[in-house]
Design an enzyme around this catalytic site. Structure first.
Site, mmCIF file in Angstrom:
data_model
loop_
_atom_site.group_PDB
_atom_site.id
_atom_site.type_symbol
_atom_site.label_atom_id
_atom_site.label_comp_id
_atom_site.label_asym_id
_atom_site.label_seq_id
_atom_site.Cartn_x
_atom_site.Cartn_y
_atom_site.Cartn_z
ATOM 1 N N LEU A 156 -50.220 21.500 -17.693
ATOM 2 C CA LEU A 156 -48.898 20.928 -17.375
ATOM 3 C C LEU A 156 -48.545 19.800 -18.330
ATOM 4 C CD1 LEU A 156 -49.267 17.920 -15.939
ATOM 5 C CD2 LEU A 156 -49.867 19.281 -13.972
ATOM 6 N N CYS A 266 -53.600 12.452 -22.764
ATOM 7 C CA CYS A 266 -54.370 13.637 -23.167
ATOM 8 C C CYS A 266 -54.666 13.734 -24.660
ATOM 9 C CB CYS A 266 -53.645 14.896 -22.691
ATOM 10 S SG CYS A 266 -53.643 15.024 -20.896
ATOM 11 N N LYS A 269 -57.225 11.163 -26.309
ATOM 12 C CA LYS A 269 -58.606 11.246 -25.822
ATOM 13 C C LYS A 269 -59.196 12.639 -26.067
ATOM 14 C CE LYS A 269 -58.256 12.541 -20.925
ATOM 15 N NZ LYS A 269 -58.782 13.895 -21.037
HETATM 16 N N1 LIG Z 1 -51.943 13.908 -17.119
HETATM 17 C C1 LIG Z 1 -51.738 15.058 -17.710
HETATM 18 O O1 LIG Z 1 -50.647 15.326 -18.217
HETATM 19 C C2 LIG Z 1 -52.832 16.083 -17.824
HETATM 20 C C3 LIG Z 1 -52.516 17.384 -18.202
HETATM 21 C C4 LIG Z 1 -53.533 18.323 -18.289
HETATM 22 C C5 LIG Z 1 -54.850 17.964 -18.019
HETATM 23 N N2 LIG Z 1 -55.138 16.680 -17.668
HETATM 24 C C6 LIG Z 1 -56.533 16.346 -17.360
HETATM 25 O O2 LIG Z 1 -56.683 16.289 -15.945
HETATM 26 C C7 LIG Z 1 -57.609 15.267 -15.575
HETATM 27 C C8 LIG Z 1 -56.933 14.268 -14.632
HETATM 28 O O3 LIG Z 1 -55.902 13.638 -15.359
HETATM 29 P P1 LIG Z 1 -54.807 12.739 -14.614
HETATM 30 O O4 LIG Z 1 -53.796 12.374 -15.654
HETATM 31 O O5 LIG Z 1 -54.361 13.410 -13.373
HETATM 32 O O6 LIG Z 1 -55.702 11.454 -14.248
HETATM 33 P P2 LIG Z 1 -55.301 10.268 -13.279
HETATM 34 O O7 LIG Z 1 -56.051 9.094 -13.783
HETATM 35 O O8 LIG Z 1 -53.826 10.179 -13.108
HETATM 36 O O9 LIG Z 1 -55.905 10.701 -11.861
HETATM 37 C C9 LIG Z 1 -57.273 10.778 -11.563
HETATM 38 C C10 LIG Z 1 -57.456 10.379 -10.094
HETATM 39 O O10 LIG Z 1 -58.790 10.617 -9.710
HETATM 40 C C11 LIG Z 1 -59.168 9.606 -8.791
HETATM 41 N N3 LIG Z 1 -60.630 9.566 -8.698
HETATM 42 C C12 LIG Z 1 -61.536 9.140 -9.605
HETATM 43 N N4 LIG Z 1 -62.783 9.276 -9.139
HETATM 44 C C13 LIG Z 1 -62.679 9.836 -7.900
HETATM 45 C C14 LIG Z 1 -63.619 10.231 -6.921
HETATM 46 N N5 LIG Z 1 -64.930 10.079 -7.132
HETATM 47 N N6 LIG Z 1 -63.165 10.752 -5.778
HETATM 48 C C15 LIG Z 1 -61.858 10.899 -5.563
HETATM 49 N N7 LIG Z 1 -60.906 10.542 -6.460
HETATM 50 C C16 LIG Z 1 -61.317 10.015 -7.612
HETATM 51 C C17 LIG Z 1 -58.547 8.357 -9.372
HETATM 52 O O11 LIG Z 1 -58.427 7.330 -8.413
HETATM 53 C C18 LIG Z 1 -57.186 8.906 -9.831
HETATM 54 O O12 LIG Z 1 -56.206 8.775 -8.819
HETATM 55 C C19 LIG Z 1 -58.093 14.666 -16.895
HETATM 56 O O13 LIG Z 1 -59.267 15.305 -17.302
HETATM 57 C C20 LIG Z 1 -56.973 15.001 -17.862
HETATM 58 O O14 LIG Z 1 -57.401 15.078 -19.197
HETATM 59 C C21 LIG Z 1 -54.170 15.738 -17.539
#
Ligand SMILES: NC(=O)c1ccc[n+]([C@@H]2O[C@H](COP(=O)([O-])OP(=O)(O)OC[C@H]3O[C@@H](n4cnc5c(N)ncnc54)[C@H](O)[C@@H]3O)[C@@H](O)[C@H]2O)c1
Length: 439
Positions: A156, A266, A269
């Site tokens: 996304l 993204c 990193k």
């Molecule tokens: N943001 C994007 O556009 C996007 C798109 C594709 C993939 N990703 C990938 O998806 C993953 C998540 O990205 P994001 O942007 O949603 O991150 P984010 O930081 O917005 O959300 C991560 C959440 O996980 C929670 N968390 C951490 N440890 C936890 C635990 N032990 N138990 C429960 N909750 C916990 C945090 O409090 C946070 O709310 C990453 O690997 C990222 O690279 C992100």
């Protein structure tokens, strides 16, 4: 189906909400109690178009729940998604500590067969680590529950995340288990009504696919930034060159816009993590290292233009900044070029009057109580008595502004356009000094 989505950030919240929208029962878990409280009070912790309505509707209809209680979520679901962050470690590698902590929690509370789906972006081999972690805890618990680990990377885009999740171009599934592939096919079938979107492959290929996709897009951006800087020296206009190459269907128009470098949670990193992963196995990844280097330099290009015009001592100067988020339609400022630009201007003695349609609260967290930055309530207000305007994020509302109004408010009519939004000829006719990227 009964789903637990662990990690309720940009990916977890959007994913959980879209699965609930399709009729599944979803429990979104986060260990950030404040975030869960907000969600349980009907407030959305991030700004993402269309998300609020969908969260509201599905929560009201009790298909979407928010909790910090991971035990209850795991016990009451068949499928557990891992959607926590994988930030860069000090050496650029992906920090897997959150992913493995969730794997540990799932294994601790498992009460039967579970499909564990990794949605976080992770290095190749992570699913094996998750599997090992889960199995070791089940062994210690002396229980023989079975489980499958699936890699289902997320593609996304913030700003259009609902659309991307509801109508994905493709759904990449890494699994060696036929039984698991069938469960996932059923789970995703409402998102693939018109044609098959599932691409099933090995777990390692799925993990690699996500990094490759982001690295390819980052490469297009850095390539074009390199070309833009060369255009500028050679007297060519990158805007024209971009049209010239984009019209070739083998190249296409997307991701060939020069600017102030890519940011966000993204690309920076993931490029770093891929470089690190390659180096750790002795592979050279020469292109990726350049992609990263070009991007670091590109974040400085706009400020170098300011220095060239005003000199390197900017004390007594004020700059209007339009756009703080790393791209339009999001409040996300992770690795945003605006941070580098603003810090460099302030370091040179300048004051900043910033405006962004949605990211000001986020900026206040980042810049704290720095007295050299103030936030305007509107884009024109930000230009009042400023020495120049810097366009950093190309929000729609900045595309065709009232230039007469800008000219009236600025001390002198100077615009540094980090996103090549304006027509140099028209701006010159209106009496502006205009500096863009590669033109
Ligand atoms: N943001 C994007 O556009 C996007 C798109 C594709 C993939 N990703 C990938 O998806 C993953 C998540 O990205 P994001 O942007 O949603 O991150 P984010 O930081 O917005 O959300 C991560 C959440 O996980 C929670 N968390 C951490 N440890 C936890 C635990 N032990 N138990 C429960 N909750 C916990 C945090 O409090 C946070 O709310 C990453 O690997 C990222 O690279 C992100």
């Amino acid at each position: 189906m009964k789903l637990a989505v662990i990690g309720t950030g940009y990916v977890g919240l959007v994913t959980g909400t879209c699965f609930a929208e399709m009729g599944n029962n979803v429990i979104c878990v986060d260990n950030d109690g404040e975030k869960i409280n907000l969600l349980n009070n009907g407030e959305i912790p991030i700004w993402e178009p269309g998300l609020e309505d969908m969260v509201y509707r599905n929560s009201n209809e009790k298909r979407l729940n928010f909790t910090t209680d991971i035990k209850n979520a795991v016990e009451n679901s068949d499928i557990c998604f891992i959607a926590v962050g994988t930030p860069s470690d000090e050496d650029g590698s992906a920090d897997l500590h959150y992913v493995l902590a969730v794997a540990e929690d799932i294994a601790t509370y498992m009460n039967g067969y579970k499909v564990i789906i990794d949605k976080s972006t992770v290095p190749v081999g992570t699913a094996d680590k998750v599997k090992k972690k889960v199995q070791s805890i089940l062994n210690a618990r002396k229980v023989d529950y079975t489980f499958d680990i699936v890699s289902n990377p997320e593609f996304l885009k913030e700003g259009d995340a609902i659309n991307d999740s509801m109508k994905p171009d493709r759904v990449v599934i890494g699994t060696d288990s036929e039984k698991c592939a069938e469960i996932i096919r059923e789970l995703y079938s409402p998102f693939a009504r018109s044609h098959e979107k599932l691409i099933i492959m090995s777990v390692r290929s799925a993990e690699m696919t996500k990094y490759t996709a982001n690295a390819m897009l980052a490469t297009k951006i850095s390539f074009m930034n390199d070309i833009a800087n060369l255009c500028e020296i050679m007297g060519a206009d990158v805007h024209e060159v971009r049209h010239g190459i984009g019209s070739d269907s083998r190249i296409g128009y997307q991701f060939i816009y020069p600017g102030v470098g890519y940011g966000g949670s993204c690309f920076p990193k993931d490029v770093k993590a891929l470089i690190n992963m390659a180096k750790s196995v002795g592979s050279k990844v020469r292109i990726l290292q350049s992609v990263e280097d070009v991007n670091e330099d590109q974040k400085k290009v706009l400020v170098e233009k300011v220095f060239k015009y005003f000199g390197e001592n900017l004390s007594g100067k004020t700059f209007a900044i339009w756009g703080l988020s790393f791209k339009p339609k999001t409040d996300d400022m992770r690795e945003a070029p605006s941070i580098v630009i603003i810090n460099k201007l302030i370091k040179a003695g300048a004051k900043i009057q910033a405006y962004d349609p949605v990211a000001i609260n986020e900026a206040k967290h980042i810049f704290g109580d720095n007295p050299n930055i103030t936030y305007a309530e509107g884009n024109y207000e930000a230009t009042k008595d400023a020495d120049a305007l810097l366009l950093v994020t190309e929000w729609n509302q900045f595309r065709y502004p009232d230039f007469a109004e800008i000219k009236r408010r600025l001390k002198q009519p100077v615009i540094f356009d980090g996103r090549n939004q304006y027509n140099p000829k028209e701006l010159a006719e209106m009496g502006f000094e205009y500096f863009a990227i590669g033109r």
